[in-house]
Design an enzyme around this catalytic site. Structure first.
Site, PDB file in Angstrom:
ATOM      1  N   SER A 122       0.832  -1.209   0.000  1.00 34.61           N
ATOM      2  CA  SER A 122       0.000   0.000   0.000  1.00 34.61           C
ATOM      3  C   SER A 122       0.858   1.246   0.000  1.00 34.61           C
ATOM      4  O   SER A 122       0.514   2.244  -0.619  1.00 34.61           O
ATOM      5  CB  SER A 122      -0.863   0.061   1.259  1.00 34.61           C
ATOM      6  OG  SER A 122      -1.731  -1.009   1.324  1.00 34.61           O
ATOM      7  N   HIS A 143      -2.238  -3.376  -6.622  1.00 36.76           N
ATOM      8  CA  HIS A 143      -2.755  -2.904  -5.332  1.00 36.76           C
ATOM      9  C   HIS A 143      -4.256  -3.144  -5.261  1.00 36.76           C
ATOM     10  O   HIS A 143      -5.044  -2.388  -5.834  1.00 36.76           O
ATOM     11  CB  HIS A 143      -2.417  -1.414  -5.139  1.00 36.76           C
ATOM     12  CG  HIS A 143      -2.803  -0.903  -3.789  1.00 36.76           C
ATOM     13  ND1 HIS A 143      -3.441   0.296  -3.599  1.00 36.76           N
ATOM     14  CD2 HIS A 143      -2.665  -1.446  -2.556  1.00 36.76           C
ATOM     15  CE1 HIS A 143      -3.665   0.469  -2.305  1.00 36.76           C
ATOM     16  NE2 HIS A 143      -3.198  -0.572  -1.660  1.00 36.76           N
ATOM     17  N   GLU A 155      -5.295  -1.257  -8.557  1.00 32.63           N
ATOM     18  CA  GLU A 155      -4.378  -0.302  -9.187  1.00 32.63           C
ATOM     19  C   GLU A 155      -3.174  -1.077  -9.727  1.00 32.63           C
ATOM     20  O   GLU A 155      -2.491  -1.764  -8.962  1.00 32.63           O
ATOM     21  CB  GLU A 155      -3.913   0.747  -8.165  1.00 32.63           C
ATOM     22  CG  GLU A 155      -5.044   1.656  -7.699  1.00 32.63           C
ATOM     23  CD  GLU A 155      -4.661   2.574  -6.529  1.00 32.63           C
ATOM     24  OE1 GLU A 155      -5.267   3.650  -6.404  1.00 32.63           O
ATOM     25  OE2 GLU A 155      -3.765   2.213  -5.735  1.00 32.63           O
ATOM     26  N   ASN A 193      -5.264   6.183  -2.316  1.00 28.11           N
ATOM     27  CA  ASN A 193      -4.806   6.626  -0.993  1.00 28.11           C
ATOM     28  C   ASN A 193      -4.226   8.034  -1.036  1.00 28.11           C
ATOM     29  O   ASN A 193      -4.351   8.795  -0.073  1.00 28.11           O
ATOM     30  CB  ASN A 193      -3.799   5.637  -0.406  1.00 28.11           C
ATOM     31  CG  ASN A 193      -4.497   4.385   0.104  1.00 28.11           C
ATOM     32  OD1 ASN A 193      -5.711   4.397   0.316  1.00 28.11           O
ATOM     33  ND2 ASN A 193      -3.746   3.322   0.273  1.00 28.11           N
TER      34      ASN A 193
HETATM   35  N1  LIG Z   1      -5.217  -4.703   4.906  1.00 28.54           N
HETATM   36  C1  LIG Z   1      -5.451  -3.776   3.971  1.00 28.54           C
HETATM   37  O1  LIG Z   1      -6.415  -3.019   4.041  1.00 28.54           O
HETATM   38  C2  LIG Z   1      -4.550  -3.690   2.772  1.00 28.54           C
HETATM   39  C3  LIG Z   1      -5.051  -3.123   1.580  1.00 28.54           C
HETATM   40  C4  LIG Z   1      -4.237  -3.086   0.446  1.00 28.54           C
HETATM   41  C5  LIG Z   1      -2.933  -3.548   0.533  1.00 28.54           C
HETATM   42  N2  LIG Z   1      -2.450  -4.066   1.697  1.00 28.54           N
HETATM   43  C6  LIG Z   1      -1.079  -4.574   1.719  1.00 28.54           C
HETATM   44  O2  LIG Z   1      -1.116  -5.988   1.599  1.00 28.54           O
HETATM   45  C7  LIG Z   1      -0.020  -6.565   2.301  1.00 28.54           C
HETATM   46  C8  LIG Z   1      -0.556  -7.571   3.309  1.00 28.54           C
HETATM   47  O3  LIG Z   1      -1.433  -6.917   4.200  1.00 28.54           O
HETATM   48  P1  LIG Z   1      -2.489  -7.734   5.085  1.00 28.54           P
HETATM   49  O4  LIG Z   1      -3.398  -6.728   5.679  1.00 28.54           O
HETATM   50  O5  LIG Z   1      -3.048  -8.871   4.312  1.00 28.54           O
HETATM   51  O6  LIG Z   1      -1.525  -8.307   6.234  1.00 28.54           O
HETATM   52  P2  LIG Z   1      -1.769  -9.552   7.184  1.00 28.54           P
HETATM   53  O7  LIG Z   1      -0.908  -9.323   8.381  1.00 28.54           O
HETATM   54  O8  LIG Z   1      -3.218  -9.841   7.365  1.00 28.54           O
HETATM   55  O9  LIG Z   1      -1.159 -10.782   6.355  1.00 28.54           O
HETATM   56  C9  LIG Z   1       0.193 -10.944   6.074  1.00 28.54           C
HETATM   57  C10 LIG Z   1       0.462 -12.451   6.026  1.00 28.54           C
HETATM   58  O10 LIG Z   1       1.749 -12.681   5.459  1.00 28.54           O
HETATM   59  C11 LIG Z   1       2.337 -13.782   6.121  1.00 28.54           C
HETATM   60  N3  LIG Z   1       3.774 -13.708   5.868  1.00 28.54           N
HETATM   61  C12 LIG Z   1       4.677 -12.873   6.396  1.00 28.54           C
HETATM   62  N4  LIG Z   1       5.892 -13.098   5.844  1.00 28.54           N
HETATM   63  C13 LIG Z   1       5.731 -14.084   4.931  1.00 28.54           C
HETATM   64  C14 LIG Z   1       6.587 -14.753   4.022  1.00 28.54           C
HETATM   65  N5  LIG Z   1       7.888 -14.434   3.912  1.00 28.54           N
HETATM   66  N6  LIG Z   1       6.069 -15.721   3.237  1.00 28.54           N
HETATM   67  C15 LIG Z   1       4.770 -16.041   3.318  1.00 28.54           C
HETATM   68  N7  LIG Z   1       3.898 -15.425   4.143  1.00 28.54           N
HETATM   69  C16 LIG Z   1       4.384 -14.474   4.936  1.00 28.54           C
HETATM   70  C17 LIG Z   1       1.901 -13.614   7.561  1.00 28.54           C
HETATM   71  O11 LIG Z   1       1.981 -14.859   8.243  1.00 28.54           O
HETATM   72  C18 LIG Z   1       0.474 -13.108   7.415  1.00 28.54           C
HETATM   73  O12 LIG Z   1      -0.473 -14.163   7.412  1.00 28.54           O
HETATM   74  C19 LIG Z   1       0.760  -5.394   2.923  1.00 28.54           C
HETATM   75  O13 LIG Z   1       1.805  -5.038   2.066  1.00 28.54           O
HETATM   76  C20 LIG Z   1      -0.296  -4.294   2.992  1.00 28.54           C
HETATM   77  O14 LIG Z   1       0.258  -3.011   2.959  1.00 28.54           O
HETATM   78  C21 LIG Z   1      -3.241  -4.167   2.820  1.00 28.54           C
END
Ligand SMILES: NC(=O)c1ccc[n+]([C@@H]2O[C@H](COP(=O)([O-])OP(=O)(O)OC[C@H]3O[C@@H](n4cnc5c(N)ncnc54)[C@H](O)[C@@H]3O)[C@@H](O)[C@H]2O)c1
Length: 286
Positions: A122, A143, A155, A193
């Site tokens: 993000s 994204h 995106e 964003n």
């Molecule tokens: N939550 C949101 O609203 C949102 C929206 C758009 C983008 N994002 C982006 O998406 C990404 C993930 O966010 P999220 O909210 O799903 O986080 P989250 O914490 O829910 O999930 C992340 C997952 O990745 C796993 N993980 C960590 N390191 C790893 C690795 N090396 N190999 C495999 N799995 C691994 C963790 O165990 C966890 O389950 C981030 O970069 C975030 O910025 C989040």
């Protein structure tokens, strides 16, 4: 670089975003491998996807046979080398630059030279992530928005050295997943964003300046500006902590005062008032 035809998709990190993206991938008919750090987390994500697909069947949005076919396309693993045959790998691990750089280096050594590597970051720079690998042409941003299966936008982010082929291949995948993809360049906050975070911060400052209640501010923006949801309701839904983190990340990059999180919301975060997920934010939830 010619982009490969995308048949197999890898998703790394099956948390809130990754599980939703993997669901979209199997629904779109891609053979999909999801990688988590433990079998337990991989299993939980599989069960969550199976559950959401069952809800679609129950609501008449999907036939039971389609659910079975979609689930048959999904495998989870803890072993990165199981992603070797993927044509596209979408990274959705924690929002930490070092972790993403390490993963991209690892992925580069495993997947085919023409496979596309996408990040769902993000707030980090896609260009900086791409610089971790020796073939940054194949790296793009994809994204998605939360919850990925429901939010229509994706995106497609072009980093400084992304190839046209990689951008277009990611765009195609977004379309086939039933999303509305847009193309943009790699700038802080991308499009949504970059616009939404300072706008929500303005709304939150108005709470104090105009001494308006959250209810009245929400009514003002829904009834007066046609927003589908008021800003306080939206920030509660997104998560106060997530909004503060996104604001701080944008402020750090752009140094525009409007990007900085208003003190009131930082205090709410520190007090554990995180919105809907904690039961209390601007509003109280059952
Ligand atoms: N939550 C949101 O609203 C949102 C929206 C758009 C983008 N994002 C982006 O998406 C990404 C993930 O966010 P999220 O909210 O799903 O986080 P989250 O914490 O829910 O999930 C992340 C997952 O990745 C796993 N993980 C960590 N390191 C790893 C690795 N090396 N190999 C495999 N799995 C691994 C963790 O165990 C966890 O389950 C981030 O970069 C975030 O910025 C989040």
């Amino acid at each position: 670089m010619g982009a490969p035809e995308i048949r197999r998709v890898g998703v790394v990190g099956l948390g809130a975003m990754g599980a939703g993206i993997a669901q979209l991938a199997v629904e779109a008919g891609y053979e999909t491998v999801g990688r988590e750090v433990s079998d337990e987390l991989g299993g939980k994500a599989y069960d969550r996807i199976a559950h959401f697909l069952q809800r679609k069947v129950d609501k008449g949005q999907m036939a039971a046979g389609e659910r079975e076919s979609a689930l048959a396309l999904l495998a989870t693993t803890t072993d990165v080398s199981d992603l070797a045959r993927c044509d596209l790998v979408i990274e959705a691990i924690v929002e930490d630059l070092d972790a993403k750089l390490e993963l991209f280096r690892e992925l580069e050594s495993i997947v085919r030279p023409d496979a596309i590597l996408a990040t769902n970051t993000s707030a980090l720079s896609v260009t900086e992530i791409a610089a971790a690998v020796s073939t940054p042409e194949r790296v793009v941003g994809m994204h998605f928005f939360n919850p990925a299966p429901l939010m229509p936008l994706v995106e497609i982010v072009r980093a400084e050295r992304s190839s046209d082929d990689a951008v277009e291949a990611a765009f195609e995948v977004g379309s086939r997943m039933g999303k509305k993809p847009i193309r943009c360049h790699d700038t802080p906050g991308f499009v949504v964003n970059r616009v939404l975070i300072p706008l929500l911060n303005d709304c939150l400052r108005v709470l104090d300046e105009a001494r308006v209640t959250p209810e009245d501010l929400d009514t003002a923006m829904t009834a007066g500006a046609g927003w589908p949801m008021g800003p306080c309701t939206l920030v509660d839904l997104v998560g106060i902590d997530v909004h503060v983190h996104a604001s701080e990340a944008l402020y750090e990059k752009l140094r525009e005062p409007r990007m900085a999180p208003p003190p009131r919301i930082v205090a709410m975060k520190n007090a554990g008032l995180l919105g809907r997920k904690s039961g209390r934010g601007f509003y109280t939830y059952e």
